[in-house]
Design a protein around this motif. Structure first.
Motif, mmCIF file in Angstrom:
data_model
loop_
_atom_site.group_PDB
_atom_site.id
_atom_site.type_symbol
_atom_site.label_atom_id
_atom_site.label_comp_id
_atom_site.label_asym_id
_atom_site.label_seq_id
_atom_site.Cartn_x
_atom_site.Cartn_y
_atom_site.Cartn_z
ATOM 1 N N ARG A 255 0.830 -1.208 0.000
ATOM 2 C CA ARG A 255 0.000 0.000 0.000
ATOM 3 C C ARG A 255 0.862 1.253 0.000
ATOM 4 O O ARG A 255 0.585 2.216 -0.739
ATOM 5 N N ASP A 256 1.921 1.256 0.799
ATOM 6 C CA ASP A 256 2.818 2.412 0.844
ATOM 7 C C ASP A 256 3.483 2.642 -0.515
ATOM 8 O O ASP A 256 3.613 3.792 -0.966
ATOM 9 N N ALA A 257 3.904 1.556 -1.165
ATOM 10 C CA ALA A 257 4.547 1.679 -2.482
ATOM 11 C C ALA A 257 3.559 2.223 -3.509
ATOM 12 O O ALA A 257 3.925 3.029 -4.379
ATOM 13 N N CYS A 258 2.293 1.788 -3.415
ATOM 14 C CA CYS A 258 1.274 2.281 -4.343
ATOM 15 C C CYS A 258 1.012 3.771 -4.129
ATOM 16 O O CYS A 258 0.884 4.535 -5.098
ATOM 17 N N GLU A 259 0.926 4.194 -2.881
ATOM 18 C CA GLU A 259 0.713 5.617 -2.592
ATOM 19 C C GLU A 259 1.871 6.454 -3.124
ATOM 20 O O GLU A 259 1.667 7.520 -3.712
ATOM 21 N N LYS A 260 3.095 5.951 -2.940
ATOM 22 C CA LYS A 260 4.276 6.658 -3.423
ATOM 23 C C LYS A 260 4.265 6.782 -4.943
ATOM 24 O O LYS A 260 4.759 7.779 -5.512
ATOM 25 N N ALA A 261 3.664 5.784 -5.612
ATOM 26 C CA ALA A 261 3.606 5.792 -7.077
ATOM 27 C C ALA A 261 2.450 6.634 -7.605
ATOM 28 O O ALA A 261 2.272 6.748 -8.829
ATOM 29 N N GLY A 262 1.656 7.218 -6.708
ATOM 30 C CA GLY A 262 0.558 8.070 -7.139
ATOM 31 C C GLY A 262 -0.739 7.331 -7.423
ATOM 32 O O GLY A 262 -1.642 7.877 -8.063
ATOM 33 N N ILE A 263 -0.839 6.095 -6.947
ATOM 34 C CA ILE A 263 -2.077 5.325 -7.127
ATOM 35 C C ILE A 263 -3.067 5.767 -6.053
ATOM 36 O O ILE A 263 -2.816 5.600 -4.860
ATOM 37 N N ASP A 264 -4.199 6.314 -6.488
ATOM 38 C CA ASP A 264 -5.114 6.926 -5.528
ATOM 39 C C ASP A 264 -6.488 6.254 -5.464
ATOM 40 O O ASP A 264 -7.431 6.816 -4.911
ATOM 41 N N VAL A 265 -6.615 5.061 -6.026
ATOM 42 C CA VAL A 265 -7.884 4.332 -5.923
ATOM 43 C C VAL A 265 -7.830 3.390 -4.716
ATOM 44 O O VAL A 265 -6.739 3.057 -4.238
ATOM 45 N N PRO A 266 -8.978 2.972 -4.189
ATOM 46 C CA PRO A 266 -8.960 2.025 -3.063
ATOM 47 C C PRO A 266 -8.257 0.720 -3.427
ATOM 48 O O PRO A 266 -8.459 0.179 -4.521
ATOM 49 N N ILE A 267 -7.409 0.257 -2.532
ATOM 50 C CA ILE A 267 -6.751 -1.047 -2.688
ATOM 51 C C ILE A 267 -7.281 -1.940 -1.571
ATOM 52 O O ILE A 267 -7.001 -1.719 -0.389
ATOM 53 N N ILE A 268 -8.065 -2.926 -1.954
ATOM 54 C CA ILE A 268 -8.767 -3.772 -0.996
ATOM 55 C C ILE A 268 -7.975 -5.057 -0.766
ATOM 56 O O ILE A 268 -7.686 -5.787 -1.721
ATOM 57 N N PRO A 269 -7.593 -5.355 0.485
ATOM 58 C CA PRO A 269 -6.866 -6.590 0.737
ATOM 59 C C PRO A 269 -7.738 -7.826 0.542
ATOM 60 O O PRO A 269 -8.884 -7.864 1.014
ATOM 61 N N GLY A 270 -7.215 -8.793 -0.178
ATOM 62 C CA GLY A 270 -7.898 -10.070 -0.367
ATOM 63 C C GLY A 270 -7.543 -11.018 0.770
ATOM 64 O O GLY A 270 -6.368 -11.243 1.054
ATOM 65 N N ILE A 271 -8.567 -11.565 1.420
ATOM 66 C CA ILE A 271 -8.390 -12.418 2.594
ATOM 67 C C ILE A 271 -8.822 -13.839 2.258
ATOM 68 O O ILE A 271 -9.947 -14.060 1.792
ATOM 69 N N LEU A 272 -7.942 -14.809 2.505
ATOM 70 C CA LEU A 272 -8.263 -16.216 2.261
ATOM 71 C C LEU A 272 -8.380 -16.953 3.591
ATOM 72 O O LEU A 272 -7.371 -17.329 4.182
ATOM 73 N N PRO A 273 -9.595 -17.161 4.107
ATOM 74 C CA PRO A 273 -9.744 -17.999 5.304
ATOM 75 C C PRO A 273 -9.229 -19.404 4.999
ATOM 76 O O PRO A 273 -9.556 -19.983 3.955
ATOM 77 N N ILE A 274 -8.416 -19.949 5.877
ATOM 78 C CA ILE A 274 -7.727 -21.208 5.589
ATOM 79 C C ILE A 274 -8.595 -22.395 5.998
ATOM 80 O O ILE A 274 -8.675 -22.761 7.172
ATOM 81 N N GLU A 275 -9.251 -22.993 5.013
ATOM 82 C CA GLU A 275 -10.086 -24.169 5.258
ATOM 83 C C GLU A 275 -9.246 -25.449 5.237
ATOM 84 O O GLU A 275 -9.550 -26.403 5.940
ATOM 85 N N ASN A 276 -8.216 -25.458 4.399
ATOM 86 C CA ASN A 276 -7.364 -26.646 4.254
ATOM 87 C C ASN A 276 -5.936 -26.163 4.023
ATOM 88 O O ASN A 276 -5.625 -25.628 2.958
ATOM 89 N N TRP A 277 -5.070 -26.342 5.017
ATOM 90 C CA TRP A 277 -3.736 -25.760 4.955
ATOM 91 C C TRP A 277 -2.904 -26.316 3.809
ATOM 92 O O TRP A 277 -2.227 -25.576 3.096
ATOM 93 N N ASP A 278 -2.948 -27.621 3.593
ATOM 94 C CA ASP A 278 -2.154 -28.204 2.511
ATOM 95 C C ASP A 278 -2.596 -27.656 1.153
ATOM 96 O O ASP A 278 -1.773 -27.350 0.290
ATOM 97 N N GLY A 279 -3.906 -27.508 0.969
ATOM 98 C CA GLY A 279 -4.409 -26.952 -0.280
ATOM 99 C C GLY A 279 -4.005 -25.500 -0.458
ATOM 100 O O GLY A 279 -3.650 -25.073 -1.564
ATOM 101 N N VAL A 280 -4.047 -24.723 0.622
ATOM 102 C CA VAL A 280 -3.662 -23.314 0.557
ATOM 103 C C VAL A 280 -2.180 -23.175 0.205
ATOM 104 O O VAL A 280 -1.795 -22.302 -0.580
ATOM 105 N N LYS A 281 -1.345 -24.037 0.762
ATOM 106 C CA LYS A 281 0.096 -23.977 0.442
ATOM 107 C C LYS A 281 0.337 -24.240 -1.045
ATOM 108 O O LYS A 281 1.161 -23.567 -1.677
#
Length: 287
Positions: free
Chosen positions: A181-207
């Motif tokens: 986010r800090d790098a984007c702000e420094k680059a002049g990106i001014d739109v919302p940046i929404i963090p993508g969250i992955l709830p971990i249902e299966n750790w091996d699959g997520v890896k």
């Protein structure tokens, strides 16, 4: 702690059982009043018709603001824009515009001879059609990018082309997002940046998923799941970790969270409740 706005990603079903899972997931999460929901588009455009059907049904039957994924893969410009215009006819005005992954069996993305060469061309065309355009963002280097600086520069070009917000790939530690986010702000990106969250249902699959998309897996997290598996406490660990990640992001000024549900609502619902988000009962439900 401020209560965040939330949104959800679903994927279109490819079997009867998967269809039941999708609609159960939408039914369970819709009362949490998401700001929008998105529906994915399979690699190589494999779920094009299914995505179109799911988008229309969710918008029509649940009254949710739907952002339909659309890619450049294996379709001409006109075919792609016809899909977008079909969404517009259904009242869907948001698109998640992506280059898309290579079709199954192909090593790299290759543009259709009459198609969009990359996400920039797709974004420009959709902006010309009047859509509100969300795009992908990568807090850790995309597999096809040289480094994070290249990802930030490409995101800036997507914003300049007409993107109005960005949703990040999932990550495991809040500082990963804050640095990006800090790098984007420094680059002049001014739109919302929404963090993508992955709830971990299966750790091996997520890896496995993390390895494919370039997400770094912290050693401490792998150790934590190894211990939790021995103690049969994986669900408890997943809930605690996801809630803590979201809380730290909110404390750092994040106002929106986008959950990759994998069409499994339970963990997302529990985390949302822990963040202070409760179901909104509509009058029609109690009349």
């Amino acid at each position: 702690m401020t209560t965040p706005r939330i949104s959800f990603e679903f994927f279109p079903p490819q079997s009867l059982d998967a269809s039941f899972r999708l609609w159960d997931t939408v039914r369970e999460l819709a009362p949490l009043d998401p700001s929008f929901v998105s529906v994915t588009y399979g690699a190589g455009g494999t779920t094009r018709d299914l995505t179109h059907e799911a988008v229309g049904t969710i918008h029509r039957n649940y009254g949710l603001n739907v952002a339909a994924h659309l890619t450049c893969v294996e379709a001409s410009r006109e075919e792609t824009l016809e899909i977008a215009r079909g969404y517009a006819k259904q009242g869907v005005r948001e698109i998640v515009a992506l280059r898309g992954d290579a079709p199954k069996g192909a090593e790299r993305f290759t543009p259709h001879p009459e198609g969009f060469a990359n996400s920039l061309e797709l974004i420009e065309a959709l902006a010309g059609e009047g859509f509100d355009i969300r795009v992908g963002a990568y807090p850790e280097p995309h597999p096809d990018a040289a480094d994070t600086a290249a990802d930030v520069a490409w995101l800036k070009r997507k914003v300049d082309a007409g993107a109005t917000s960005a949703i990040t790939q999932f990550f495991f530690e809040p500082d990963t997002f804050f640095r990006f986010r800090d790098a984007c702000e420094k680059a002049g990106i001014d739109v919302p940046i929404i963090p993508g969250i992955l709830p971990i249902e299966n750790w091996d699959g997520v890896k496995r998923f993390a390895r494919r998309c370039g997400t770094q897996v912290p050693a401490w997290l792998d150790d934590a799941y190894a211990k939790a598996k021995r103690d049969d406490r994986e669900d408890l660990l997943s809930t605690a970790l996801c809630t803590e990640l979201c809380s730290e992001l909110i404390d750092g000024g994040v106002e929106d969270l986008h959950f990759y549900t994998l069409n499994k609502p339970a963990l997302t619902r529990v985390v949302a409740h822990a963040l202070g988000i409760t179901p909104q009962i509509q009058l029609r439900d109690v009349a």
